[in-house]
Design a protein around this motif. Structure first.
Motif, PDB file in Angstrom:
ATOM      1  N   ARG A  34      55.323  59.747 -43.245  1.00 54.41           N
ATOM      2  CA  ARG A  34      53.989  60.315 -43.341  1.00 54.41           C
ATOM      3  C   ARG A  34      53.094  59.418 -44.186  1.00 54.41           C
ATOM      4  NH1 ARG A  34      52.209  66.141 -46.075  1.00 54.41           N
ATOM      5  NH2 ARG A  34      49.965  65.812 -45.845  1.00 54.41           N
ATOM      6  N   VAL A  35      51.821  59.370 -43.839  1.00 59.59           N
ATOM      7  CA  VAL A  35      50.844  58.632 -44.632  1.00 59.59           C
ATOM      8  C   VAL A  35      50.462  59.487 -45.831  1.00 59.59           C
ATOM      9  CG1 VAL A  35      48.563  57.566 -44.684  1.00 59.59           C
ATOM     10  CG2 VAL A  35      49.957  57.417 -42.603  1.00 59.59           C
ATOM     11  N   ALA A  36      50.870  59.065 -47.023  1.00 55.92           N
ATOM     12  CA  ALA A  36      50.456  59.768 -48.245  1.00 55.92           C
ATOM     13  C   ALA A  36      49.038  59.368 -48.612  1.00 55.92           C
ATOM     14  CB  ALA A  36      51.424  59.466 -49.385  1.00 55.92           C
ATOM     15  N   PHE A  37      48.758  58.068 -48.605  1.00 53.81           N
ATOM     16  CA  PHE A  37      47.383  57.571 -48.716  1.00 53.81           C
ATOM     17  C   PHE A  37      47.337  56.140 -48.205  1.00 53.81           C
ATOM     18  CE2 PHE A  37      49.116  56.855 -53.051  1.00 53.81           C
ATOM     19  CZ  PHE A  37      48.938  55.489 -53.180  1.00 53.81           C
ATOM     20  N   ALA A  38      46.216  55.781 -47.631  1.00 54.65           N
ATOM     21  CA  ALA A  38      45.998  54.436 -47.094  1.00 54.65           C
ATOM     22  C   ALA A  38      44.516  54.288 -46.800  1.00 54.65           C
ATOM     23  CB  ALA A  38      46.815  54.200 -45.826  1.00 54.65           C
ATOM     24  N   PRO A  39      43.938  53.118 -47.088  1.00 52.01           N
ATOM     25  CA  PRO A  39      42.510  52.931 -46.814  1.00 52.01           C
ATOM     26  C   PRO A  39      42.182  52.792 -45.334  1.00 52.01           C
ATOM     27  CG  PRO A  39      43.482  50.891 -47.609  1.00 52.01           C
ATOM     28  CD  PRO A  39      44.547  51.949 -47.733  1.00 52.01           C
ATOM     29  N   HIS A  40      43.207  52.547 -44.498  1.00 54.06           N
ATOM     30  CA  HIS A  40      42.960  52.251 -43.091  1.00 54.06           C
ATOM     31  C   HIS A  40      43.639  53.230 -42.131  1.00 54.06           C
ATOM     32  CE1 HIS A  40      46.826  50.510 -44.066  1.00 54.06           C
ATOM     33  NE2 HIS A  40      47.091  50.305 -42.791  1.00 54.06           N
ATOM     34  N   LEU A  41      44.304  54.278 -42.678  1.00 52.08           N
ATOM     35  CA  LEU A  41      45.045  55.197 -41.827  1.00 52.08           C
ATOM     36  C   LEU A  41      44.672  56.646 -42.115  1.00 52.08           C
ATOM     37  CD1 LEU A  41      48.648  53.658 -42.100  1.00 52.08           C
ATOM     38  CD2 LEU A  41      47.052  53.422 -40.185  1.00 52.08           C
ATOM     39  N   PRO A  42      44.647  57.500 -41.090  1.00 48.97           N
ATOM     40  CA  PRO A  42      44.400  58.929 -41.308  1.00 48.97           C
ATOM     41  C   PRO A  42      45.669  59.623 -41.787  1.00 48.97           C
ATOM     42  CG  PRO A  42      44.754  58.527 -38.984  1.00 48.97           C
ATOM     43  CD  PRO A  42      44.792  57.169 -39.662  1.00 48.97           C
ATOM     44  N   ASP A  43      45.515  60.854 -42.244  1.00 49.25           N
ATOM     45  CA  ASP A  43      46.657  61.676 -42.622  1.00 49.25           C
ATOM     46  C   ASP A  43      47.438  62.013 -41.354  1.00 49.25           C
ATOM     47  OD1 ASP A  43      48.465  63.391 -43.705  1.00 49.25           O
ATOM     48  OD2 ASP A  43      47.042  64.996 -44.166  1.00 49.25           O
ATOM     49  N   SER A  44      48.635  61.486 -41.205  1.00 53.83           N
ATOM     50  CA  SER A  44      49.427  61.694 -39.996  1.00 53.83           C
ATOM     51  C   SER A  44      50.900  61.494 -40.320  1.00 53.83           C
ATOM     52  CB  SER A  44      48.986  60.730 -38.891  1.00 53.83           C
ATOM     53  OG  SER A  44      49.121  59.387 -39.322  1.00 53.83           O
ATOM     54  N   TYR A  45      51.758  61.804 -39.356  1.00 54.06           N
ATOM     55  CA  TYR A  45      53.195  61.626 -39.545  1.00 54.06           C
ATOM     56  C   TYR A  45      53.838  61.221 -38.229  1.00 54.06           C
ATOM     57  CZ  TYR A  45      54.079  66.093 -37.208  1.00 54.06           C
ATOM     58  OH  TYR A  45      54.147  67.095 -36.288  1.00 54.06           O
ATOM     59  N   CYS A  46      55.066  60.720 -38.333  1.00 56.83           N
ATOM     60  CA  CYS A  46      55.815  60.298 -37.143  1.00 56.83           C
ATOM     61  C   CYS A  46      57.294  60.532 -37.416  1.00 56.83           C
ATOM     62  CB  CYS A  46      55.550  58.819 -36.848  1.00 56.83           C
ATOM     63  SG  CYS A  46      56.477  58.148 -35.445  1.00 56.83           S
ATOM     64  N   GLU A  47      57.982  61.131 -36.462  1.00 58.88           N
ATOM     65  CA  GLU A  47      59.430  61.266 -36.582  1.00 58.88           C
ATOM     66  C   GLU A  47      60.091  59.965 -36.133  1.00 58.88           C
ATOM     67  OE1 GLU A  47      63.109  64.252 -35.254  1.00 58.88           O
ATOM     68  OE2 GLU A  47      61.067  64.591 -34.496  1.00 58.88           O
ATOM     69  N   PHE A  48      61.167  59.588 -36.822  1.00 57.75           N
ATOM     70  CA  PHE A  48      61.864  58.363 -36.441  1.00 57.75           C
ATOM     71  C   PHE A  48      63.371  58.574 -36.499  1.00 57.75           C
ATOM     72  CE2 PHE A  48      61.512  58.067 -41.016  1.00 57.75           C
ATOM     73  CZ  PHE A  48      62.660  57.411 -41.441  1.00 57.75           C
ATOM     74  N   VAL A  49      64.088  57.680 -35.836  1.00 56.92           N
ATOM     75  CA  VAL A  49      65.538  57.785 -35.683  1.00 56.92           C
ATOM     76  C   VAL A  49      66.175  56.475 -36.134  1.00 56.92           C
ATOM     77  CG1 VAL A  49      67.433  58.085 -34.036  1.00 56.92           C
ATOM     78  CG2 VAL A  49      65.332  59.418 -33.781  1.00 56.92           C
ATOM     79  N   ILE A  50      67.312  56.598 -36.815  1.00 58.71           N
ATOM     80  CA  ILE A  50      68.091  55.427 -37.224  1.00 58.71           C
ATOM     81  C   ILE A  50      69.372  55.396 -36.409  1.00 58.71           C
ATOM     82  CG2 ILE A  50      69.307  54.290 -39.117  1.00 58.71           C
ATOM     83  CD1 ILE A  50      67.398  55.689 -41.050  1.00 58.71           C
ATOM     84  N   THR A  51      69.591  54.324 -35.678  1.00 59.48           N
ATOM     85  CA  THR A  51      70.828  54.124 -34.928  1.00 59.48           C
ATOM     86  C   THR A  51      71.556  52.905 -35.482  1.00 59.48           C
ATOM     87  OG1 THR A  51      69.865  52.680 -33.232  1.00 59.48           O
ATOM     88  CG2 THR A  51      69.684  55.068 -32.884  1.00 59.48           C
ATOM     89  N   GLY A  52      72.673  52.578 -34.876  1.00 53.89           N
ATOM     90  CA  GLY A  52      73.409  51.410 -35.334  1.00 53.89           C
ATOM     91  C   GLY A  52      72.682  50.110 -35.099  1.00 53.89           C
ATOM     92  N   GLU A  53      71.780  50.082 -34.087  1.00 49.19           N
ATOM     93  CA  GLU A  53      71.128  48.828 -33.705  1.00 49.19           C
ATOM     94  C   GLU A  53      69.684  48.715 -34.157  1.00 49.19           C
ATOM     95  OE1 GLU A  53      72.557  50.892 -31.362  1.00 49.19           O
ATOM     96  OE2 GLU A  53      74.502  49.886 -31.529  1.00 49.19           O
ATOM     97  N   LYS A  54      68.992  49.849 -34.394  1.00 49.34           N
ATOM     98  CA  LYS A  54      67.566  49.749 -34.707  1.00 49.34           C
ATOM     99  C   LYS A  54      67.036  51.047 -35.298  1.00 49.34           C
ATOM    100  CE  LYS A  54      66.304  50.888 -29.927  1.00 49.34           C
ATOM    101  NZ  LYS A  54      65.545  50.445 -28.734  1.00 49.34           N
ATOM    102  N   ILE A  55      65.782  50.968 -35.768  1.00 50.00           N
ATOM    103  CA  ILE A  55      65.024  52.126 -36.230  1.00 50.00           C
ATOM    104  C   ILE A  55      63.829  52.246 -35.311  1.00 50.00           C
ATOM    105  CG2 ILE A  55      63.666  53.122 -38.119  1.00 50.00           C
ATOM    106  CD1 ILE A  55      66.217  50.477 -38.948  1.00 50.00           C
ATOM    107  N   PHE A  56      63.605  53.411 -34.739  1.00 47.49           N
ATOM    108  CA  PHE A  56      62.501  53.563 -33.815  1.00 47.49           C
ATOM    109  C   PHE A  56      61.857  54.931 -33.977  1.00 47.49           C
ATOM    110  CE2 PHE A  56      66.335  54.962 -31.660  1.00 47.49           C
ATOM    111  CZ  PHE A  56      65.952  56.144 -31.026  1.00 47.49           C
ATOM    112  N   GLY A  57      60.555  55.003 -33.670  1.00 47.88           N
ATOM    113  CA  GLY A  57      59.803  56.249 -33.738  1.00 47.88           C
ATOM    114  C   GLY A  57      59.893  57.020 -32.447  1.00 47.88           C
ATOM    115  N   LEU A  58      59.608  58.327 -32.564  1.00 47.40           N
ATOM    116  CA  LEU A  58      59.626  59.215 -31.406  1.00 47.40           C
ATOM    117  C   LEU A  58      58.200  59.612 -31.060  1.00 47.40           C
ATOM    118  CD1 LEU A  58      62.587  61.610 -32.338  1.00 47.40           C
ATOM    119  CD2 LEU A  58      62.656  59.545 -30.907  1.00 47.40           C
ATOM    120  N   GLU A  59      57.903  59.614 -29.781  1.00 45.66           N
ATOM    121  CA  GLU A  59      56.591  60.044 -29.332  1.00 45.66           C
ATOM    122  C   GLU A  59      56.425  61.539 -29.605  1.00 45.66           C
ATOM    123  OE1 GLU A  59      54.209  58.253 -28.275  1.00 45.66           O
ATOM    124  OE2 GLU A  59      54.975  56.466 -27.247  1.00 45.66           O
ATOM    125  N   ARG A  60      55.231  61.934 -30.028  1.00 41.34           N
ATOM    126  CA  ARG A  60      54.975  63.353 -30.311  1.00 41.34           C
ATOM    127  C   ARG A  60      54.508  64.059 -29.036  1.00 41.34           C
ATOM    128  NH1 ARG A  60      51.260  63.343 -35.620  1.00 41.34           N
ATOM    129  NH2 ARG A  60      51.221  65.584 -35.123  1.00 41.34           N
TER     130      ARG A  60
END
Length: 287
Positions: A261-287
């Protein structure tokens, strides 16, 4: 000077960004981790902050046409040894990279003062790598973790707290100066502390308190350090019970879900993204 020249100077310049290694995460981050500034990853243990940092070490080596920085990286660590085995696992998702470890410089850290000394000595290395025709420049620095460096070095009294705040600003000023001068993406890993009552939840950024593992938490090191970083990303985890029927019997399993989740950033809105950790990579999930 022509009027159009003045307008060009006043217009915002393009900021280079390093891909997170996943198009979903890149969209969430507005293109990736920005250069010329400090991005902080805040989380409790087991949320994936080091995993994301390792993937960034690989992503930075990609050519700019693929969202990378065509660069080497530096990993400064203060707790566990550098996770070489895990990096090799993640590198399988980057088949175009050859010998990725050769482009990652590592260095242990023993204290906050040691970190400042290391940063002060980095200028000559950053300059030589930037001007070298044979070695790629260093464009990404990861510090894992900043909270561990201050944990035992200062007491909770006015004198030590003042000295600690002064060291915060010296370290962050040096990092920001190097980020601007050499076009670096600086990623700093921080930990969390439990919020015991509502008065502890000073509002910093998009919310007063953050939640992970059904606990109310806030970033370690307080307001003084929060003012030292440009962007704060909060990683959290939650356990969910999943009901299943096996041979006619009800069974329950536990699934871990992770969010950024974006706690604060000058260039990003307040938003979040779910993500998954596997043996080969880290990737986000589409909402």
């Amino acid at each position: 000077m022509k009027p159009e020249d003045l307008l060009q100077r006043l217009s915002p310049t393009h900021t280079q960004k390093c891909t997170a290694g996943c198009p979903v995460l890149d969209r969430f981050l507005g293109g990736g981790i920005p250069c010329n500034s400090i991005t902080e990853l805040v989380a409790e243990s087991g949320c994936g902050k080091t995993q994301i940092s390792l993937q960034l070490l690989l992503s930075a080596q990609l050519p700019t046409s693929l969202g990378g920085l065509s660069s080497s990286s530096m990993y400064l660590y203060s707790e566990s040894p550098f996770p070489v085995r895990r990096l090799h696992q993640l590198s399988s998702s980057f088949p175009t990279l050859h010998n990725p470890l050769d482009k990652i410089l590592t260095h242990p850290l023993h204290s906050a003062h040691h970190l400042f000394d290391v940063l002060s000595q980095l200028d000559s290395l950053l300059s030589s790598r930037r001007d070298s025709p044979s070695s790629p420049p260093i464009k990404l620095i990861v510090i894992d973790s900043i909270a561990a460096l201050f944990r035992f070095e200062f007491e909770n009294n006015p004198r030590d707290l003042k000295q600690r705040s002064g060291l915060f600003f010296r370290i962050s000023s040096k990092l920001k100066e190097q980020a601007r001068r050499f076009g670096l993406a600086v990623v700093v890993i921080n930990q969390v502390v439990d919020v015991m009552n509502d008065s502890d939840g000073l509002r910093i950024g998009n919310s007063t308190c953050l939640y992970t593992s059904e606990r109310k938490v806030c970033a370690a090191l307080g307001l003084s350090w929060a003012n030292c970083v440009n962007t704060r990303l909060f990683l959290s985890r939650q356990e969910e019970r999943i009901a299943q029927v096996v041979n006619g019997d009800d069974c329950f399993s536990t699934q871990t879900r992770r969010f950024i989740r974006v706690a604060f950033a000058p260039h990003l809105p307040d938003s979040y993204c779910e993500f998954v950790i596997t043996g080969e990579k880290i990737f986000g999930l589409e909402r």
